[in-house]
Design a protein around this motif. Structure first.
Motif, PDB file in Angstrom:
ATOM      1  N   VAL A   1       0.835  -1.191   0.000  1.00 47.17           N
ATOM      2  CA  VAL A   1       0.000   0.000   0.000  1.00 47.17           C
ATOM      3  C   VAL A   1       0.876   1.249   0.000  1.00 47.17           C
ATOM      4  CG1 VAL A   1      -1.652   1.314   1.392  1.00 47.17           C
ATOM      5  CG2 VAL A   1      -1.996  -1.143   1.036  1.00 47.17           C
TER       6      VAL A   1
ATOM      7  N   LEU B   1       0.678   4.360  -2.545  1.00 47.72           N
ATOM      8  CA  LEU B   1       0.471   5.734  -2.067  1.00 47.72           C
ATOM      9  C   LEU B   1       1.546   6.684  -2.577  1.00 47.72           C
ATOM     10  CD1 LEU B   1      -0.596   5.028   1.612  1.00 47.72           C
ATOM     11  CD2 LEU B   1      -2.046   5.942  -0.218  1.00 47.72           C
TER      12      LEU B   1
ATOM     13  N   GLU C   1      -7.820   6.580  -1.921  1.00 46.37           N
ATOM     14  CA  GLU C   1      -7.436   7.129  -0.617  1.00 46.37           C
ATOM     15  C   GLU C   1      -8.426   6.687   0.466  1.00 46.37           C
ATOM     16  OE1 GLU C   1      -7.445  11.213  -1.872  1.00 46.37           O
ATOM     17  OE2 GLU C   1      -5.251  11.244  -2.074  1.00 46.37           O
TER      18      GLU C   1
ATOM     19  N   TYR D   1      -7.592   3.264   1.645  1.00 47.04           N
ATOM     20  CA  TYR D   1      -6.455   3.355   2.568  1.00 47.04           C
ATOM     21  C   TYR D   1      -6.912   3.800   3.953  1.00 47.04           C
ATOM     22  CZ  TYR D   1      -2.249   5.217   4.774  1.00 47.04           C
ATOM     23  OH  TYR D   1      -1.247   5.500   5.663  1.00 47.04           O
TER      24      TYR D   1
ATOM     25  N   SER E   1       1.079   0.267   6.439  1.00 42.27           N
ATOM     26  CA  SER E   1       1.120   0.492   4.985  1.00 42.27           C
ATOM     27  C   SER E   1       2.237  -0.297   4.318  1.00 42.27           C
ATOM     28  CB  SER E   1       1.331   1.975   4.690  1.00 42.27           C
ATOM     29  OG  SER E   1       0.317   2.736   5.265  1.00 42.27           O
TER      30      SER E   1
END
Length: 142
Positions: free
Chosen positions: A24, A28, A53, A56, A67
């Motif tokens: 992740v 990002l 987003e 997440y 993450s």
């Protein structure tokens, strides 16, 4: 009536994607570097879903996950409605509102064409309204 094709014609055509096995955090970073709020998830050029987003925030941060240890496949959205270049802007607004989503993948038959965001839809509506106002002002003043 404006269509998704009109939005795609104005957007950058590069499809930015990650593999489902990426972390992740990697996804990002790519999203940040490209100033985008979602990223396509593909494997061997096959569309699998979109990581946003919101995914997440809700599926990593709020669940106390890391993450760096979580992979994209675990949090990506896979059930988004698909639209085509011929889909109207009004239909996009309806789909986004009813499904409480901000992104729609665009397909021409089975080929992925891009993503339409709620911001893209808002800009298209504003542009259409500005054009209508301009035409009406021209009509009134002629």
């Amino acid at each position: 009536m404006k269509k998704v094709a009109d939005i795609l014609a104005r957007k950058q055509r590069d499809l930015i994607s990650v593999a489902p096995s990426h972390t992740v955090l990697d996804a990002l970073k790519i999203m940040s570097d490209n100033n985008i709020g979602s990223i396509l998830v593909q494997e061997d050029d096959k569309y699998l879903g979109i990581m946003t987003e919101r995914d997440y925030a809700r599926k990593v941060i709020l669940k106390g996950k890391s993450s760096t240890d979580t992979i994209v496949e675990e949090i990506m959205s896979t059930d988004l409605p698909r639209i085509s270049p011929d889909t109207s802007i009004e239909e996009c607004m309806q789909l986004m509102s009813v499904n409480n989503i901000r992104y729609l993948p665009v397909f021409n038959e089975q080929q992925l064409m891009g993503i339409v965001s709620v911001n893209d839809v808002i800009k298209a509506v504003i542009t259409t309204q500005a054009e209508t106002i301009s035409h009406l002002q021209s009509y009134i003043h002629s």
